[in-house]
Design an enzyme around this catalytic site. Structure first.
Site, PDB file in Angstrom:
ATOM      1  CE  LYS A   1      -3.499   2.485   2.655  1.00 17.28           C
ATOM      2  NZ  LYS A   1      -4.564   2.384   3.656  1.00 17.28           N
TER       3      LYS A   1
ATOM      4  CE  LYS B   1      -5.880   1.745  -0.461  1.00 13.06           C
ATOM      5  NZ  LYS B   1      -6.328   1.742   0.895  1.00 13.06           N
TER       6      LYS B   1
HETATM    7  C1  PBG Z   1      -7.519   3.265   5.582  1.00 14.90           C
HETATM    8  C2  PBG Z   1      -7.744   3.097   4.132  1.00 14.90           C
HETATM    9  C3  PBG Z   1      -7.596   4.031   3.095  1.00 14.90           C
HETATM   10  C4  PBG Z   1      -8.085   3.434   1.935  1.00 14.90           C
HETATM   11  C5  PBG Z   1      -8.456   2.138   2.280  1.00 14.90           C
HETATM   12  N1  PBG Z   1      -8.228   1.935   3.628  1.00 14.90           N
HETATM   13  C6  PBG Z   1      -7.171   5.455   3.118  1.00 14.90           C
HETATM   14  C7  PBG Z   1      -5.846   5.812   3.616  1.00 14.90           C
HETATM   15  O1  PBG Z   1      -4.963   4.978   3.816  1.00 14.90           O
HETATM   16  O2  PBG Z   1      -5.687   6.994   3.848  1.00 14.90           O
HETATM   17  C8  PBG Z   1      -8.185   4.091   0.596  1.00 14.90           C
HETATM   18  C9  PBG Z   1      -9.182   3.523  -0.343  1.00 14.90           C
HETATM   19  C10 PBG Z   1      -9.583   4.424  -1.466  1.00 14.90           C
HETATM   20  O3  PBG Z   1      -9.051   5.528  -1.669  1.00 14.90           O
HETATM   21  O4  PBG Z   1     -10.491   4.013  -2.194  1.00 14.90           O
HETATM   22  N2  PBG Z   1      -6.258   3.199   6.051  1.00 14.90           N
END
Ligand code: PBG
Length: 329
Positions: free
Chosen positions: A192, A249
């Protein structure tokens, strides 16, 4: 060399196509908000809502009718805290979904603290309040994951990016407190990245970081976009610690990473077409610049081509219509 002979008609193209997307590969994200009275639209995410507990069940029923039977739940509790988080609202939503739909529905649940903390960071702060502390955060995450599993989740999906959380969650699930927990899958957001494409999501999940200094963003735990080797190490580590499914991601800006990692690590790979990517296509389509459905489909095909076996996408519930374009591409 004649290459155009195989491109000459839609039916020939169908026969020689190597990559196809199917509805069964798609996972629909949902947002459910404690205390919300009527559901709300989300800027950029056409067709997706901040749901109340009642409208969530109704929406899932409609999704099942549209052929989408897998979801990823983001649950936003009303009460924000600094630690000692209460996971009962989320557990209640999982229970309600499972009671109503049973095994016709595959329920995965996001495990993170950013919608529960008063400061919007994904974890517990140190006593000085200027740093996200690893070990206390991991303890909270493992407790939440066990509660979600006991409530009936098929899969827990930690998105926080703390070190050691997969091992801690697996240990909690396998502790014997609840015999069915050992069957709960872990889908790790193993790759991520620290991305600007999460904007629309943070509005929907009430999870934008509110602090200053090191707390102004999530750079101290999410992966630097310029450091793919960190994504490899993180994914290898999460396999070691017991992750069943790995994830890259966002999707399109990181397809190179997905391709490389899926070739190196032979585990099921998910990819998350995040809120900003989805919204970009929707906004262009709203301006009449592109055909939204076909552009979404093209993005999904690229995800499968790069090695994903499943896609988390806000457009899953439209997929029956959008996937039909594969016949005429
Ligand atoms: C929470 C999380 C996020 C997303 C999924 N889980 C946001 C972040 O890390 O700030 C993003 C998903 C999206 O933008 O569709 N940690």
């Amino acid at each position: 060399m004649t290459l155009r002979r195989l491109r000459q008609s839609a039916l020939t193209r169908q026969l020689v196509r190597e990559i196809r997307v199917t509805q069964e590969q798609l996972i629909q994200p949902h947002f459910v908000i404690e205390g919300l009275k009527t559901r709300e639209t989300i800027p950029g995410l056409t067709g997706v809502h901040r749901e109340t507990p009642d409208t969530l069940l109704h929406q899932v029923e409609k999704d099942l009718e549209a052929g989408v039977n897998k979801l990823l739940l983001f649950s936003v509790p009303a009460k924000k805290a600094l630690q000692g988080f209460d996971s009962s609202f989320t557990a209640g939503q999982i229970r309600a979904l499972k009671q109503r739909f049973g095994n016709d529905l595959w329920v995965s649940v996001d495990v993170c603290l950013c919608s529960s903390t008063s400061h919007g960071q994904c974890g517990v702060l140190n006593p000085e309040g200027n740093h996200v502390e690893n070990s206390s955060t991991v303890g909270e995450l493992a407790r939440a994951a066990l509660a979600f599993s006991e409530a009936g989740a098929d899969c827990v999906a930690p998105s926080d990016m703390m070190d050691g959380r997969i091992a801690a969650i697996r240990k909690a699930l396998d502790s014997g407190v609840n015999p069915r927990a050992e069957h709960t899958l872990i889908m790790s957001y193993s790759a991520k990245f620290h991305s600007r494409f999460y904007g629309p999501f943070r509005a929907a999940a009430d999870s934008a970081p509110k602090g200053g200094g090191a707390l102004k963003d999530r750079a101290t735990y999410q992966i630097d976009p310029g450091r793919p080797s960190d994504a490899l190490l993180s994914s290898l580590r999460d396999v070691e610690e017991g992750a069943d499914i790995l994830m890259v991601k966002p999707a399109l800006p990181y397809l190179d990473v997905l391709k490389e990692l899926s070739q190196k690590i032979h585990k099921p790979w998910a990819v998350y077409e995040v809120s900003g990517e989805f919204a970009a296509i929707e906004l262009m389509a709203a301006q009449g610049m592109i055909s939204g459905p076909q552009a979404h489909l093209e993005s999904w095909i690229s995800c499968i081509r790069a090695g994903a076996s499943m896609i988390i996408t806000y457009g899953a519930r439209e997929s029956k219509e959008w996937l039909k374009f594969q016949d005429s591409l």
